[in-house]
Design an enzyme around this catalytic site. Structure first.
Site, PDB file in Angstrom:
ATOM      1  N   CYS A 198     -15.451  -7.829   5.864  1.00 11.47           N
ATOM      2  CA  CYS A 198     -14.929  -6.492   6.140  1.00 11.47           C
ATOM      3  C   CYS A 198     -14.752  -6.270   7.647  1.00 11.47           C
ATOM      4  CB  CYS A 198     -15.890  -5.454   5.571  1.00 11.47           C
ATOM      5  SG  CYS A 198     -15.428  -3.741   5.930  1.00 11.47           S
ATOM      6  N   CYS A 201     -17.594  -3.425   8.643  1.00 14.15           N
ATOM      7  CA  CYS A 201     -19.046  -3.602   8.639  1.00 14.15           C
ATOM      8  C   CYS A 201     -19.482  -5.067   8.667  1.00 14.15           C
ATOM      9  CB  CYS A 201     -19.666  -2.907   7.428  1.00 14.15           C
ATOM     10  SG  CYS A 201     -19.375  -3.770   5.858  1.00 14.15           S
ATOM     11  N   CYS A 214     -15.242  -3.339  -0.300  1.00 10.79           N
ATOM     12  CA  CYS A 214     -16.453  -3.751   0.402  1.00 10.79           C
ATOM     13  C   CYS A 214     -17.573  -2.790   0.034  1.00 10.79           C
ATOM     14  CB  CYS A 214     -16.201  -3.744   1.915  1.00 10.79           C
ATOM     15  SG  CYS A 214     -17.696  -4.053   2.899  1.00 10.79           S
ATOM     16  N   CYS A 216     -19.467  -1.212   1.866  1.00 12.95           N
ATOM     17  CA  CYS A 216     -19.563  -0.061   2.770  1.00 12.95           C
ATOM     18  C   CYS A 216     -18.661   1.083   2.343  1.00 12.95           C
ATOM     19  CB  CYS A 216     -19.240  -0.477   4.206  1.00 12.95           C
ATOM     20  SG  CYS A 216     -17.488  -0.847   4.499  1.00 12.95           S
ATOM     21  N   ASP A 333      -2.113 -24.577  20.499  1.00 12.59           N
ATOM     22  CA  ASP A 333      -3.281 -24.918  19.694  1.00 12.59           C
ATOM     23  C   ASP A 333      -2.826 -25.269  18.283  1.00 12.59           C
ATOM     24  OD1 ASP A 333      -5.574 -25.020  18.196  1.00 12.59           O
ATOM     25  OD2 ASP A 333      -6.419 -23.152  18.958  1.00 12.59           O
TER      26      ASP A 333
END
EC number: 6.3.5.13
Length: 408
Positions: A198, A201, A214, A216, A333
């Site tokens: 999440c 959180c 989630c 939360c 990269d």
């Protein structure tokens, strides 16, 4: 509207001249350098060029150019549209696009995710479209969660902007939750590799069927626009058949977001969908070209999420050429190669090419994909038996191939 500020008029004229000189001397296509000169001469030019227009911004890791073209076609049902259809989505390209069409009352601008806060503060868009967020060019952009936080902060400062957001993307939902006017679109997108935890959180995000949440309390919002197969259901409950000429679920998702954004500006969904059906390729992407003994379909894939979609639309019985560069525009990269499920190419004829073909070859060896290497992408095509060829390239490799291969 035409710029009335003297400094702006002079900077725009100088930028256009620079662009023409760049094209005439073969140094480039002119859009970026023209916009860069214009910005240098007048740092406030973007704000002035965006004034008195209805501006739509499109951003996300993948699909910006496609969705911006879809929106441009849709809004052309109303009036002229300024757009950066060449994919130049940094501030230079945005300025050049507006300067090129000073009288267009509408503007559709694709914007690199990292520059959205600055561009949005200048043009105050009527609509901001958030497509998706995933890892891309870590050497330039950094971690995608930092981008999400920056977008969230910028959106909180746009109280009059309708934010059209893909609610099946966890990071997009987090950013768009700050909007005063969110428009949620359910696209059913399946990439979740960059949002396993999440963004609020840090706990694990639970994915199930068509939803996610989630512990939360942060969860997928209820969409007012829903994509299912080829149909988009509008807030009024009407179904719109996309019937696109572009392949794949990703393009249908882009189209659903484009319909919602066009509706915010005043284009009816069925009108917009009819105009989207006229699109057959995006700057050469998905175009099929003939080269001597081969019929070659060109596709762009530049990060794990994009590759996940591309692998789904490859013809199973057709040889594949993969071209990878690592120039500045690609990101230097190449660690993303190890997050692509190249194992799906097993059992096919595969040729690797491009400036970083050695890196790609190592990755395919670990994926147990038989392949051979060609020094040049066009020669890679020629090395295959007559018939169809799928060629997938990242940004600069794709651009070079479009320039070298015939258009039809």
């Amino acid at each position: 509207m035409p710029p009335t500020h003297l400094r702006t008029r002079m900077s725009v004229a100088t930028g256009r001249l620079t662009a023409r000189l760049s094209r005439a001397t073969g140094l480039g296509r002119g859009g970026v350098i023209g916009g860069r000169v214009t910005l240098k001469l007048d740092p406030d030019v973007l704000r002035r060029l965006g004034r008195e227009r209805t501006v739509v911004l499109v951003t996300g890791t993948n699909g910006k150019t496609t969705t911006a073209l879809m929106l441009t076609r849709a809004l052309e049902a109303l009036a002229d549209v300024a757009s950066n259809g060449d994919g130049a989505n940094m501030p230079d390209g945005v300025v050049a696009a507006l300067a090129a069409r000073p009288d267009a009352p509408y503007a559709v601008l694709e914007v690199d995710e990292a520059y959205v806060p600055w561009v949005a503060a200048q043009v105050r868009p009527a609509v901001l479209v958030l497509l998706n967020l995933s890892r891309d060019q870590l050497d330039r952009v950094g971690e995608v969660r930092g981008i999400e936080r920056d977008l969230r902060a910028a959106i909180a400062l746009l109280p009059r902007t309708a934010v059209v957001a893909n609610c099946d993307d966890v990071l997009v939902t987090s950013a768009a939750s700050a909007a005063a006017r969110p428009v949620w679109v359910g696209t059913g997108r399946r990439w979740s590799g960059d949002a396993t935890t999440c963004p609020r959180c840090g706990s694990a995000v639970q994915h199930a069927a068509a939803t996610w949440h989630c512990e939360c309390g942060f969860a997928r919002p209820q969409p007012s626009w829903v994509l299912e197969g080829e149909l988009v259901t509008t807030p009024g409950g009407r179904d719109v058949d996309l019937d696109l000429r572009l392949p794949g679920e990703a393009n249908r998702a882009n189209a659903a977001l484009a319909l919602a954004a066009a509706h915010c500006v005043g284009v009816p969904p069925h009108t917009a969908a009819a105009r989207l059906r006229t699109i057959t390729d995006i700057g050469g992407r998905y175009r099929t070209v003939r080269r001597t003994r081969h019929s070659v379909r060109l596709m762009l894939a530049k990060n794990p999420a994009g590759w996940a979609e591309t692998l789904r639309v490859l013809d199973e019985d057709t040889p594949v050429v993969v071209a990878v560069n690592a120039q500045e525009a690609d990101g230097r990269d190449l660690s993303w190669l190890w997050d692509v499920h190249f194992e799906r190419l097993r059992g096919r004829q595969v040729v690797v090419t491009g400036e970083r073909s050695a890196d790609l070859a190592v990755r395919l060896c670990y994926a147990e994909v038989a392949h051979w290497t060609a020094a040049d992408p066009v020669r890679a095509i020629d090395s295959l038996p007559p018939g169809g060829v799928e060629i997938v390239a990242n940004y600069t490799a794709f651009r070079d191939l479009v320039d070298r291969l015939p258009s039809g």
